[in-house]
Write a protein that holds these residues in place. Structure first.
Motif, PDB file in Angstrom:
ATOM      1  N   TRP A 150       0.838  -1.182   0.000  1.00 52.03           N
ATOM      2  CA  TRP A 150       0.000   0.000   0.000  1.00 52.03           C
ATOM      3  C   TRP A 150       0.881   1.244   0.000  1.00 52.03           C
ATOM      4  O   TRP A 150       2.077   1.203   0.281  1.00 52.03           O
ATOM      5  CB  TRP A 150      -0.927   0.009   1.226  1.00 52.03           C
ATOM      6  N   ARG A 207      -3.817   3.274   0.779  1.00 46.41           N
ATOM      7  CA  ARG A 207      -4.411   2.877  -0.497  1.00 46.41           C
ATOM      8  C   ARG A 207      -3.659   1.640  -0.993  1.00 46.41           C
ATOM      9  O   ARG A 207      -2.461   1.711  -1.259  1.00 46.41           O
ATOM     10  CB  ARG A 207      -4.335   4.011  -1.525  1.00 46.41           C
ATOM     11  N   VAL A 239      -6.453  -0.313  -6.405  1.00 47.33           N
ATOM     12  CA  VAL A 239      -6.390   0.799  -7.349  1.00 47.33           C
ATOM     13  C   VAL A 239      -6.514   0.261  -8.762  1.00 47.33           C
ATOM     14  O   VAL A 239      -6.445  -0.941  -9.005  1.00 47.33           O
ATOM     15  CB  VAL A 239      -5.079   1.600  -7.183  1.00 47.33           C
TER      16      VAL A 239
END
Length: 632
Positions: free
Chosen positions: A278, A354, A359
């Motif tokens: 991440w 994230r 993604v």
């Protein structure tokens, strides 16, 4: 009476448009099959603009552009197997000829089949460019230019910046070519056009008119130079434009660009999160007017301004003018789900995690293409030098392979045989990029190049290497690229690394000339020409490919040669169409061909040797089996 003659014209665009309009509005058809515009206005009602003043781009000669578009071509494309690579198996094409005529000739076979077009047209810098300005004689002008008519070769046109029609002549050259190119695109197709500041505004207007303003995608700025070089007004001219327009923006589906290794390296797994690597991002957002009116507000104060206590006990509030990225309730959920990172010490400002797995698979392309990602002019010259040596100096501003590759990454996929067209082929960079891209992702993309055989100056180093025209260099570059890749990998993937060469010429068949005097002697001469109306020097292969082209088959289609009752017969697309060019037909040979039950047969008119009874019987034999009968 049904006309048995094969139509040797290119696609009649006005007729196609008329038929489509009558299909949509049958009520506007007149008794003679024409269009009644008064009825059409009634059918469309308030949607018809009858005003005399309206926004648009006009220039001297624009009406002649439509004459150019509407005039069908009577030319043909002659195969040149000796200049090709893997002619019998490849589906790639390199066409040598004027691109206006070539685009007309491709309409029947390739309309709605091209996935991507890239062109790097003349920028209209004041230097000569050689495309005909007389559209009514474009094929004749081309034939004279290439010395195919016995006339002394001549340049098509020149365009200097002192010419009063400087911009108009350039627009007259571009408009009909873009019009025809649009029809070749698939519904999900797209066109990329390189241009500089000089004509970018005019080109944008032309594209809006032809494609519709709603289908404009973006104006990409490409950094073509990496070192400052001041021009006459003191600025460094370091960019070109690339205008991107879709055939239909609603169905165009661009690809994401692959993330770079550097971008992927930003994802780590410092806390051994089971969800994998991440990266962290700012957990604050600007407290703008937009936020002040949204759901974050409670009694005039943002709900997102609250205290956060870090794991180490530090109390934090957002900086002045900013607020936290979520409400207190949502923040608590993020903490519970281990999506907030306070640093290894647990004392840092909170950042939101994230995960790479969550993604997008790639990144959305931007409108700024730096040379580090898309190459530059100097790189392009180095690529040419590596492939062609001193002959590369013929090109002042070639485009780098990486630039075209970026377009392929965005607009094409590797699964299907998607066609990429470049009708200002120049040095052949587009073919180089397609072949290289297929090699890197095991793709099946195909290319069609069109290049004028523009004469290279006698003083050019390219002449010493045997290159007489730009088209010669185009073909040789692609040959060498293919050979180099084959030497490197042996073409273990069995990819299409070849091309068929075709050359623009007059039709193989002499047309009836209605302009000659109608005296008995002249008419008799015309009739004699049509007893044996195939031009001298043309062979069966030339005739065959004109038949394919004018019948709507792609020039890359496989052709099988058969022997039927002692006659050579060409089988197209597993026998859908059979072509027999024998000059001495008989009823048994015709019947043997008909018994193979094709959808269509084409015979050479000379094959019936004036025997009208044989021709009628051949036609009746086809009619009995529901086979379309045509002669050329």
């Amino acid at each position: 009476m049904v006309n048995d003659k094969l139509n040797l014209q290119s696609l009649n665009i006005p007729e196609e448009k008329r038929e489509e309009l009558l299909r949509l509005f049958p009520e506007v058809r007149t008794e003679g099959g024409q269009i009644d515009f008064d009825r059409l206005r009634l059918a469309l009602g308030d949607m018809v603009d009858t005003g005399k003043e309206r926004y648009g781009l006009n220039w001297p000669g624009k009406s002649a552009c439509f004459k150019a578009i509407q005039t069908p071509s009577m030319g043909t494309l002659l195969p040149a197997p000796e200049e090709s690579v893997n002619f019998d198996t490849t589906e790639n094409l390199i066409i040598e000829g004027d691109n206006l005529e070539a685009l007309k000739l491709l309409q029947k076979s390739y309309i709605g089949k091209v996935k991507m077009i890239y062109i790097d047209p003349p920028y209209n810098t004041g230097n000569d460019f050689i495309y005909p300005d007389n559209y009514s004689e474009s094929l004749q002008t081309y034939l004279e230019y290439t010395g195919q008519t016995g006339e002394e070769g001549k340049r098509f046109s020149s365009n200097t910046d002192t010419d009063g029609r400087f911009h108009s002549k350039w627009l007259n050259m571009m408009y009909p070519r873009l019009y025809l190119a649009r029809d070749l695109l698939r519904d999900d197709g797209v066109i990329f056009i390189s241009i500089d500041d000089g004509e970018v505004a005019h080109l944008r207007e032309v594209l809006s008119e032809l494609f519709g303003e709603e289908n404009f995608i973006v104006n990409v700025v490409w950094q073509k130079k990496f070192s400052p070089q001041a021009n006459a007004v003191g600025f460094s001219d370091s960019h070109d434009h690339i205008l991107v327009v879709a055939k239909n923006k609603e169905v165009w589906n661009p690809n994401l660009l692959a993330r770079s290794e550097e971008a992927d390296a930003r994802f780590e797994n410092t806390d051994n999160d089971p969800r994998g690597p991440w990266s962290s991002g700012d957990f604050t957002i600007s407290l703008t007017g937009g936020q002040r009116g949204n759901q974050f507000m409670k009694t005039g104060v943002s709900q997102n301004i609250y205290e956060i206590i870090t794991p180490s006990g530090r109390i934090l509030t957002p900086p002045k003018g900013r607020c936290w990225g979520s409400t207190p309730e949502k923040f608590a959920q993020l903490v519970a789900d281990n999506r907030i990172w306070f640093g290894e010490s647990g004392n840092n400002v909170p950042r939101i995690k994230r995960f790479r797995s969550e993604v997008q698979d790639g990144i959305v392309p931007s409108t700024w293409w730096p040379h580090t990602e898309s190459g530059h002019n100097q790189e392009a010259k180095q690529e040419l030098n590596a492939t062609l040596g001193d002959a590369a100096g013929t090109f002042d501003t070639p485009k780098p392979v990486r630039l075209i590759k970026r377009m392929l990454d965005i607009a094409t996929k590797n699964e299907d045989k998607e066609i990429i067209l470049d009708f200002f082929a120049g040095s052949g960079t587009t073919a180089h990029a397609v072949i290289k891209q297929n090699g890197s992702d095991n793709g099946n993309r195909l290319f069609i190049l069109v290049q004028l055989p523009e004469l290279i100056p006698e003083s050019s180093p390219a002449r010493r290497f045997g290159f007489e025209t730009i088209a010669d260099i185009t073909k040789e570059r692609v040959r060498r690229v293919i050979n180099k890749l084959n030497d490197e990998d042996g073409n273990e993937k069995n990819q299409d690394r070849g091309f068929r060469v075709f050359k623009l010429a007059e039709s193989n068949f002499t047309p009836w000339d209605g302009s000659v005097d109608q005296s008995p002697e002249d008419i008799s001469l015309q009739m004699e020409m049509h007893i044996e109306h195939v031009r001298q020097g043309r062979i069966d292969q030339d005739i065959l490919y004109e038949i394919l082209l004018k019948s709507g088959f792609p020039l890359s289609i496989p052709v099988e040669t058969l022997q039927v009752d002692g006659k050579t017969v060409y089988s197209i697309h597993d026998g859908i169409m059979l072509v027999c060019l024998d000059r001495n037909l008989s009823m048994p040979s015709v019947q043997a061909i008909v018994d193979r039950l094709p959808e269509r047969v084409v015979f050479l008119d000379e094959g019936f040797a004036g025997n009208d009874a044989l021709k009628v019987n051949a036609k009746e034999a086809c009619k009995l089996k529901n086979i379309v009968f045509k002669v050329v």
